[in-house]
Design an enzyme around this catalytic site. Structure first.
Site, PDB file in Angstrom:
ATOM      1  N   ASN A   9       0.865  -1.184   0.000  1.00 56.34           N
ATOM      2  CA  ASN A   9       0.000   0.000   0.000  1.00 56.34           C
ATOM      3  C   ASN A   9       0.898   1.229   0.000  1.00 56.34           C
ATOM      4  OD1 ASN A   9      -1.843   2.018   0.419  1.00 56.34           O
ATOM      5  ND2 ASN A   9      -2.352   1.438   2.520  1.00 56.34           N
ATOM      6  N   TRP A  10       1.058   1.826  -1.162  1.00 54.99           N
ATOM      7  CA  TRP A  10       1.982   2.971  -1.261  1.00 54.99           C
ATOM      8  C   TRP A  10       1.365   4.269  -0.749  1.00 54.99           C
ATOM      9  CZ3 TRP A  10       4.425   2.334  -6.856  1.00 54.99           C
ATOM     10  CH2 TRP A  10       5.261   1.206  -6.848  1.00 54.99           C
ATOM     11  N   LYS A  11       0.084   4.272  -0.448  1.00 51.02           N
ATOM     12  CA  LYS A  11      -0.584   5.499   0.003  1.00 51.02           C
ATOM     13  C   LYS A  11      -0.287   6.627  -1.007  1.00 51.02           C
ATOM     14  CE  LYS A  11      -0.296   3.637   4.605  1.00 51.02           C
ATOM     15  NZ  LYS A  11      -0.279   3.844   6.022  1.00 51.02           N
ATOM     16  N   HIS A  98      -9.757   1.817   4.628  1.00 52.15           N
ATOM     17  CA  HIS A  98      -8.499   2.010   5.366  1.00 52.15           C
ATOM     18  C   HIS A  98      -8.732   3.032   6.487  1.00 52.15           C
ATOM     19  CE1 HIS A  98      -4.386   3.123   6.286  1.00 52.15           C
ATOM     20  NE2 HIS A  98      -4.028   1.981   5.735  1.00 52.15           N
ATOM     21  N   GLU A 100      -7.057   5.438   7.474  1.00 50.81           N
ATOM     22  CA  GLU A 100      -6.806   6.836   7.067  1.00 50.81           C
ATOM     23  C   GLU A 100      -8.012   7.415   6.342  1.00 50.81           C
ATOM     24  OE1 GLU A 100      -3.100   6.047   5.082  1.00 50.81           O
ATOM     25  OE2 GLU A 100      -2.206   5.564   7.021  1.00 50.81           O
ATOM     26  N   GLU A 173      -5.778  -4.189  10.700  1.00 46.26           N
ATOM     27  CA  GLU A 173      -4.708  -3.206  10.852  1.00 46.26           C
ATOM     28  C   GLU A 173      -4.955  -2.359  12.103  1.00 46.26           C
ATOM     29  OE1 GLU A 173      -2.636  -2.201   6.932  1.00 46.26           O
ATOM     30  OE2 GLU A 173      -4.378  -0.914   7.069  1.00 46.26           O
ATOM     31  N   GLY A 179       2.297   2.752  10.786  1.00 40.19           N
ATOM     32  CA  GLY A 179       3.286   3.831  10.677  1.00 40.19           C
ATOM     33  C   GLY A 179       4.057   4.109  11.954  1.00 40.19           C
ATOM     34  N   SER A 218       3.102  -1.627  10.453  1.00 39.04           N
ATOM     35  CA  SER A 218       4.542  -1.722  10.725  1.00 39.04           C
ATOM     36  C   SER A 218       5.109  -3.111  10.461  1.00 39.04           C
ATOM     37  CB  SER A 218       4.848  -1.255  12.154  1.00 39.04           C
ATOM     38  OG  SER A 218       4.532   0.119  12.274  1.00 39.04           O
ATOM     39  N   GLY A 239       2.622  -0.953   4.354  1.00 35.32           N
ATOM     40  CA  GLY A 239       2.694   0.446   3.964  1.00 35.32           C
ATOM     41  C   GLY A 239       4.136   0.872   3.736  1.00 35.32           C
ATOM     42  N   GLY A 240       4.716   1.559   4.726  1.00 34.59           N
ATOM     43  CA  GLY A 240       6.044   2.164   4.587  1.00 34.59           C
ATOM     44  C   GLY A 240       7.101   1.218   4.032  1.00 34.59           C
TER      45      GLY A 240
HETATM   46  P1  PGA Z   1       2.536   0.681   7.658  1.00 33.98           P
HETATM   47  O1  PGA Z   1       1.089   0.922   7.005  1.00 33.98           O
HETATM   48  O2  PGA Z   1       3.041  -0.660   7.135  1.00 33.98           O
HETATM   49  O3  PGA Z   1       3.365   1.827   7.175  1.00 33.98           O
HETATM   50  O4  PGA Z   1       2.365   0.653   9.133  1.00 33.98           O
HETATM   51  C1  PGA Z   1       0.201  -0.139   6.782  1.00 33.98           C
HETATM   52  C2  PGA Z   1      -1.091   0.382   6.200  1.00 33.98           C
HETATM   53  O5  PGA Z   1      -1.520   1.488   6.577  1.00 33.98           O
HETATM   54  O6  PGA Z   1      -1.694  -0.274   5.345  1.00 33.98           O
END
Ligand code: PGA
Length: 256
Positions: A9-11, A98, A100, A173, A179, A218, A239-240
């Protein structure tokens, strides 16, 4: 259990040119593994990635995901993108609900449910995200909260044709882990996934045992094997750590 599913997930990261550079690097470092690999770039990079993958395929399939969609197929919805538009680009999955989007864009159960139904009807595979905040966790109400999110977003899904319904994927999640650099403990993830599996079987019968349950928050190369090795974890939403092709390839490799 199903093939492990590893989703990047590159956001809101990477231009389409940076996405192509990532793909080139990933091509060089990624080894075939048991995992099914999915990349969710911003909308603006989907077409470049789809075209490049079609013209110069990797030695293994790489599926594309969107990070959102609008439930209507078309219409006066300035700034939005629909399921048929994504499907026409060769997109296979879509991340929905998600945290966010729930927190920053005020997405409700109803809007997430409408998006899910649209995705399923247009042969996309929705990855429905659920997860508790630190405050809910501190109150010991995590499972009730997660079940409430599932109740809200899955209402009426049973009414869809079985072949549509079977495309559903769920990602657990915890918001406090996203994050933060600190993933949930593998044993705690396993316990939560077992409870979620029980809920899905209670709700959907035997079909509920086939819905992939991913973990996100994470997850990185250093903790991938211990989390993905849990029997009730069917994959990850990353994500990251997915922004770096080498790190993501190491996570894929952890699936064996
Ligand atoms: P993260 O994000 O791996 O950077 O914690 C995961 C996500 O929000 O899908």
């Amino acid at each position: 259990m199903p093939q492990p599913l590893i989703v990047a997930n590159w956001k809101m990261h990477k231009t389409h040119l940076e996405a192509l550079a990532w793909l080139q690097q990933f091509r060089e470092v990624c080894q075939p593994s048991s995992a099914r690999i999915v990349v969710a770039p911003p909308f603006t990079a989907l077409e470049s990635l789809a075209t490049t993958l079609r013209e110069q395929p990797l030695p293994f399939p790489l599926y594309l995901a969107a990070q959102n969609l609008h439930p209507e197929p078309n219409g006066a919805f300035t700034g939005e993108v629909s399921a048929p538009m994504l499907k026409a680009l060769g997109v296979s999955y879509v991340i929905l609900g998600h945290s966010e989007r729930r927190q920053l864009f005020f997405e409700s159960h109803t809007s997430i449910r409408l998006k899910m139904i649209s995705a399923l009807r247009h042969q996309l595979r929705p990855i429905l995200c659920i997860g508790e905040s630190a405050a809910i966790k501190a109150q010991g109400k995590t499972l009730d909260f997660l079940k409430g999110q599932l109740d809200g977003s899955l209402e009426g899904i049973e009414g869809l044709a079985k072949e549509d319904f079977s495309r559903l994927v769920i990602a657990y999640e915890p918001i406090w882990a996203i994050g933060s650099g600190i993933a949930a403990a593998p044993e705690a993830i396993e316990a939560t996934h077992q409870s979620l599996r029980g809920y899905l079987i209670d709700r959907f019968g035997p079909s509920g045992s086939h819905i992939p349950l991913l973990y996100g928050g994470s997850l990185k190369a250093a903790n991938a094997a211990s989390i993905l090795g849990q029997p009730s974890v069917n994959g990850a939403l990353v994500g990251g750590a997915s922004l770096d092709a080498g790190e993501f390839a190491s996570i894929v490799a952890a699936c064996g």
